[in-house]
Design an enzyme around this catalytic site. Sequence first.
Site, PDB file in Angstrom:
ATOM      1  N   GLY A 226     -62.398  -3.515  73.256  1.00 30.08           N
ATOM      2  CA  GLY A 226     -61.131  -3.116  73.870  1.00 30.08           C
ATOM      3  C   GLY A 226     -60.546  -3.997  74.937  1.00 30.08           C
ATOM      4  O   GLY A 226     -59.414  -3.766  75.376  1.00 30.08           O
TER       5      GLY A 226
ATOM      6  N   PRO B 152     -66.650  -6.499  71.351  1.00 32.85           N
ATOM      7  CA  PRO B 152     -65.348  -7.159  71.456  1.00 32.85           C
ATOM      8  C   PRO B 152     -64.868  -7.730  70.126  1.00 32.85           C
ATOM      9  O   PRO B 152     -65.661  -8.281  69.361  1.00 32.85           O
ATOM     10  CB  PRO B 152     -65.625  -8.301  72.436  1.00 32.85           C
TER      11      PRO B 152
ATOM     12  N   ARG C 260     -60.798  -8.547  69.557  1.00 36.57           N
ATOM     13  CA  ARG C 260     -59.613  -9.317  69.938  1.00 36.57           C
ATOM     14  C   ARG C 260     -59.924 -10.426  70.939  1.00 36.57           C
ATOM     15  O   ARG C 260     -59.482 -11.567  70.787  1.00 36.57           O
ATOM     16  CB  ARG C 260     -58.585  -8.353  70.550  1.00 36.57           C
TER      17      ARG C 260
ATOM     18  N   CYS D 166     -37.968  -9.140  52.850  1.00 33.44           N
ATOM     19  CA  CYS D 166     -36.708  -8.450  52.587  1.00 33.44           C
ATOM     20  C   CYS D 166     -36.536  -7.218  53.455  1.00 33.44           C
ATOM     21  O   CYS D 166     -36.380  -6.111  52.929  1.00 33.44           O
ATOM     22  CB  CYS D 166     -36.653  -8.066  51.125  1.00 33.44           C
TER      23      CYS D 166
ATOM     24  N   TYR E 120     -56.324  -9.725  64.360  1.00 32.18           N
ATOM     25  CA  TYR E 120     -55.516  -8.698  63.700  1.00 32.18           C
ATOM     26  C   TYR E 120     -54.234  -9.238  63.069  1.00 32.18           C
ATOM     27  O   TYR E 120     -53.255  -8.510  62.938  1.00 32.18           O
ATOM     28  CB  TYR E 120     -55.196  -7.552  64.672  1.00 32.18           C
TER      29      TYR E 120
HETATM   30  N1  LLP Z   1     -65.299  -1.181  68.085  1.00 32.65           N
HETATM   31  C1  LLP Z   1     -64.635  -0.244  67.388  1.00 32.65           C
HETATM   32  C2  LLP Z   1     -65.349   0.953  66.954  1.00 32.65           C
HETATM   33  C3  LLP Z   1     -63.283  -0.422  67.093  1.00 32.65           C
HETATM   34  O1  LLP Z   1     -62.635   0.505  66.417  1.00 32.65           O
HETATM   35  C4  LLP Z   1     -62.621  -1.601  67.511  1.00 32.65           C
HETATM   36  C5  LLP Z   1     -61.211  -1.827  67.201  1.00 32.65           C
HETATM   37  C6  LLP Z   1     -63.359  -2.564  68.217  1.00 32.65           C
HETATM   38  C7  LLP Z   1     -64.695  -2.314  68.500  1.00 32.65           C
HETATM   39  C8  LLP Z   1     -62.751  -3.866  68.696  1.00 32.65           C
HETATM   40  O2  LLP Z   1     -61.758  -3.655  69.631  1.00 32.65           O
HETATM   41  P1  LLP Z   1     -61.035  -4.918  70.344  1.00 32.65           P
HETATM   42  O3  LLP Z   1     -62.053  -5.568  71.247  1.00 32.65           O
HETATM   43  O4  LLP Z   1     -60.563  -5.806  69.270  1.00 32.65           O
HETATM   44  O5  LLP Z   1     -59.921  -4.314  71.108  1.00 32.65           O
HETATM   45  N2  LLP Z   1     -54.842  -3.518  64.797  1.00 32.65           N
HETATM   46  C9  LLP Z   1     -54.729  -3.287  66.227  1.00 32.65           C
HETATM   47  C10 LLP Z   1     -56.073  -3.131  66.884  1.00 32.65           C
HETATM   48  C11 LLP Z   1     -56.904  -2.015  66.291  1.00 32.65           C
HETATM   49  C12 LLP Z   1     -58.273  -1.942  66.909  1.00 32.65           C
HETATM   50  C13 LLP Z   1     -59.177  -1.126  66.068  1.00 32.65           C
HETATM   51  N3  LLP Z   1     -60.509  -0.989  66.556  1.00 32.65           N
HETATM   52  C14 LLP Z   1     -53.939  -4.457  66.841  1.00 32.65           C
HETATM   53  O6  LLP Z   1     -53.543  -5.346  66.106  1.00 32.65           O
HETATM   54  O7  LLP Z   1     -53.687  -4.460  68.033  1.00 32.65           O
END
Ligand code: LLP
Length: 453
Positions: free
Chosen positions: A269, A312, A314, A382, A411
């Site tokens: 996150g 992590p 993103r 389109c 993503y």
């Molecule tokens: N762990 C779990 C259980 C998750 O569901 C996620 C992301 C992560 C870790 C990784 O989170 P991050 O560090 O990437 O924030 N498509 C959206 C983001 C969806 C995130 C889904 N879960 C976007 O493009 O912003």
Amino acid sequence: MGRPTTPRPPAVPDMKTGTDLAAVLPMTAEVKDGHLFVGGVDTVELARTQGTALYVMDEATIRHQLREYVRWTRYHWKDVDVVYAGKAFMSLAMCRIVAEEGCCLDVSSGGELAFALRAGFPMERIYVHGNNKTDQELAECLDAGVGRIVVDSFEEMERLSAMAEERGKRQRILIRVTPGIAADTHSYIQTGAEDSKFGFGMNEGLAMRAIKRALELPGLDLAGLHMHIGSQIFALHSFSKAIEVIVHFMDEVRTETGYVVRELDTGGGLGIAYGLPDEPSTVKDYGKVIVDGIKEHVEEHGLPVPRMAVEPGRSIVANAGVTLYTVGAIKEIPNIRTYVAVDGGMSDNIRTSLYDAHYEALIANKADQPREMVATVAGKHCESGDIIVNDAPLQCPEVGDILCVCATGAYCQSMSSNYNKQVRPAVVMVNDGEARVIVRRETYDDLMKCEVG
Ligand code: LLP
């Protein structure tokens, strides 16, 4: 993205050059002879040889980010798994990098598991997610020997235990709980609030019931708890609050069942800089807040320090990536705006249409020139909503220029589609002056490979 990205004043030409965009570009980005270089490779030349649209990933940035997580979590506690969330960007090459860096991998579907298997990723380092894993996926996980399955529902727990027993196994699991925290981010990517399709809520006693049931089921080895409160989070206090709540719950669990949580996975996150005004927290500060937060609260409650995991996605890959496009048309609507149309769009980056995401852009072959105008970068699909960058500063574009959109490593490719039967771009990994294609560009034959009519 809406919140928590810093509110944006109306865009004006900011006269910044490529050199001023370091905060959103890969760490190896530099401007030489007017061109943007990444990983020692001239992106303009790369666009010419590989074609556009093209995803470019910088290996040094990816490895650096993985190492930052390992460093700043283990600095505070020896037993922390850094679990890369494959949904952010997954390819065989990426799986191998994660394995080489000694990290674990989060997969959230049978397809992602298949990539890990094909890449030869060590199965004991796999964490499996999903709020509705199918029987087939659970069987694949058991047969592959994955390290941990994060259980999301009572139905899953029963099925998994039975399937593990059939195989003469006890599967190590974590239980996903929702700590009831609304993280400070876009509501579409908040996941820890009480009203969520994910996990067991704590308030109505669901999470406690889930733990009791897991302890009874013979096919399961309950290792601990998992939570994930959302994505693109800037303010670390959301994590602190969630940790306080979950450790309090661990204490209740011990009191009520005698079971002591051995492992605690706090999810992913951490936010990243998409725009120049964004100021995300550092991995160093994040590591301290998570690991010290857990240590502090378990001590208060007289609980042993659990093995920890962070997930992590993103923040490992987003700033490692850029997307290159060729400018095909420029439409100036007097007193309204200028559209710069490129040879990609919502099929390779859905985030702007979906979340109102914001990106910085520059002209890669004019990277030393100031961004002296404001333009909207539109795709070739389109529909009017097919925008990649809304009203942003840009160098004066001409047809044939190579336009670079920054911070697209997470993503974008993983959420890409074939809308309008657009072929997906290739992915090129750059490192030390070398470029290698890690995912080739799709062909029209690829588009038709599943057709049976
Ligand atoms: N762990 C779990 C259980 C998750 O569901 C996620 C992301 C992560 C870790 C990784 O989170 P991050 O560090 O990437 O924030 N498509 C959206 C983001 C969806 C995130 C889904 N879960 C976007 O493009 O912003």
